[in-house]
Design a protein around this motif. Structure first.
Motif, PDB file in Angstrom:
ATOM      1  N   CYS A  57      -4.400   0.832   5.187  1.00 55.26           N
ATOM      2  CA  CYS A  57      -3.004   0.703   4.773  1.00 55.26           C
ATOM      3  C   CYS A  57      -2.379  -0.614   5.219  1.00 55.26           C
ATOM      4  O   CYS A  57      -1.211  -0.878   4.920  1.00 55.26           O
ATOM      5  N   ASN A  58      -3.137  -1.412   5.911  1.00 57.40           N
ATOM      6  CA  ASN A  58      -2.644  -2.703   6.366  1.00 57.40           C
ATOM      7  C   ASN A  58      -3.525  -3.832   5.853  1.00 57.40           C
ATOM      8  O   ASN A  58      -4.711  -3.633   5.575  1.00 57.40           O
ATOM      9  N   VAL A 113       0.837  -1.194   0.000  1.00 49.13           N
ATOM     10  CA  VAL A 113       0.000   0.000   0.000  1.00 49.13           C
ATOM     11  C   VAL A 113       0.872   1.245   0.000  1.00 49.13           C
ATOM     12  O   VAL A 113       1.802   1.362   0.807  1.00 49.13           O
ATOM     13  N   ASN A 114       0.593   2.161  -0.901  1.00 50.80           N
ATOM     14  CA  ASN A 114       1.245   3.462  -0.927  1.00 50.80           C
ATOM     15  C   ASN A 114       0.395   4.398  -0.062  1.00 50.80           C
ATOM     16  O   ASN A 114      -0.670   4.855  -0.480  1.00 50.80           O
ATOM     17  N   ALA A 115       0.875   4.655   1.136  1.00 50.79           N
ATOM     18  CA  ALA A 115       0.104   5.446   2.090  1.00 50.79           C
ATOM     19  C   ALA A 115      -0.175   6.864   1.592  1.00 50.79           C
ATOM     20  O   ALA A 115      -1.179   7.482   1.984  1.00 50.79           O
ATOM     21  N   ARG A 161      -2.887   0.448  -4.112  1.00 52.00           N
ATOM     22  CA  ARG A 161      -2.516  -0.937  -3.790  1.00 52.00           C
ATOM     23  C   ARG A 161      -1.910  -1.629  -5.005  1.00 52.00           C
ATOM     24  O   ARG A 161      -2.417  -1.487  -6.115  1.00 52.00           O
ATOM     25  N   HIS A 207      -8.183   6.402   2.245  1.00 47.60           N
ATOM     26  CA  HIS A 207      -9.001   5.753   3.282  1.00 47.60           C
ATOM     27  C   HIS A 207     -10.488   5.809   2.933  1.00 47.60           C
ATOM     28  O   HIS A 207     -11.338   5.987   3.802  1.00 47.60           O
ATOM     29  N   CYS A 259      -3.262   6.466  -0.673  1.00 49.48           N
ATOM     30  CA  CYS A 259      -4.481   5.946  -0.032  1.00 49.48           C
ATOM     31  C   CYS A 259      -5.293   7.082   0.577  1.00 49.48           C
ATOM     32  O   CYS A 259      -4.777   7.899   1.344  1.00 49.48           O
TER      33      CYS A 259
END
Length: 276
Positions: free
Chosen positions: A230-231, A204-206, A252, A211, A209
């Protein structure tokens, strides 16, 4: 023989099995359609003898996706006619159709038709395309024609006793050139001997993301939790890549060396096959 209802049951994280199954159902011409989607939840369903059932599932590693088999446990027939469909990513479906046939028969269904269709592989990306875009328009047209043939078979039967089952072992296998297969197997052995660790979950590229929670909503195994996108819970992840393909922000990715192996060795598109 009078059957005027079809029950469509599917498990389809990336929608390939769903598309094929829907086309088959359309082809039957039956308008009374009941749908059971097992992608996110199991279900308890008892299907009577006079209802046609279509079951469509994906193939993972040459077998019916294990989570699909688990969620199918609550589906039972009473001598009900069933059409079995497995969708695979252009490598091989191996014994998946036979596996599904054994399960359906044990659950009280009469298998009257079977099919193997090609769908875009879960690992397929722009860099490593594996049957990209499939099922395509030709696949779906073929699926509709298959559905029409199923309806013809049903109408031709005087009663349930004369609606004959099929032996899915006799389905024609798609053509597989030897050299690409040999190349693939040799490279798989080399990869495993190398000890290169394989990714257990998508990355995952935070920064990308947002959310939004789409990945959590569409994860069939509950490996992604809303608010913690992210997890990914490795013990639950089935590597279906629904989260990867469903992310509008491309946050992702699942970078597995098997993607390039499959893309390089299975360029030639395989054919859909049916038996009835």
């Amino acid at each position: 023989m009078d059957i005027n209802e079809v029950h469509f049951i599917y498990f389809s994280p990336t929608r390939t099995s769903k598309q094929v199954g829907e086309a088959i159902v359309r082809g039957t011409g039956l308008t009374n359609v009941v749908i059971t989607n097992l992608t996110l939840h199991a279900a308890e369903v008892d299907i009577p003898e006079n209802i046609l059932t279509v079951i469509a599932v994906p193939v993972y590693g040459g077998k019916v996706a294990p989570l699909a088999m688990e969620r199918l446990q609550g589906i039972r027939g009473s001598g009900s006619p069933v059409v079995l469909v497995v969708v695979y990513g252009n490598r091989a479906y191996e014994k998946a159709l036979i596996e599904l046939d054994a399960f359906a028969s044990a659950q009280g269904f009469k298998v009257i038709a079977g099919a193997t269709f090609v769908g875009e592989h879960s690992y397929s990306t722009e860099q490593n395309p594996i049957a990209p875009g499939r099922p395509d328009a030709n696949d779906l047209q073929y699926a509709e024609e298959f559905g029409a043939k199923i309806r013809t078979k049903i109408n031709a039967a005087v009663d349930m006793e004369h609606l004959y089952p099929v032996d899915v072992n006799r389905i024609q296998r798609p053509r597989q050139p030897f050299l690409p297969l040999f190349k693939f197997l040799r490279r798989v052995i080399k990869l495993r001997k190398s000890g290169v660790p394989l990714p257990r979950v998508p990355e995952v590229n935070a920064e990308l993301c947002t959310h939004c929670g789409v990945c959590a909503v569409h994860c069939p195994s509950g490996a992604i939790l809303k608010g913690d996108e992210c997890n990914t819970i490795a013990e639950k992840c089935i590597k279906c890549c629904a989260c990867v393909k469903g992310c509008s922000f491309k946050a992702r990715t699942y970078d597995t060396p098997f993607a390039s192996l499959l893309s390089d060795c299975f360029v030639r598109q395989k054919e859909d096959r049916i038996i009835l």
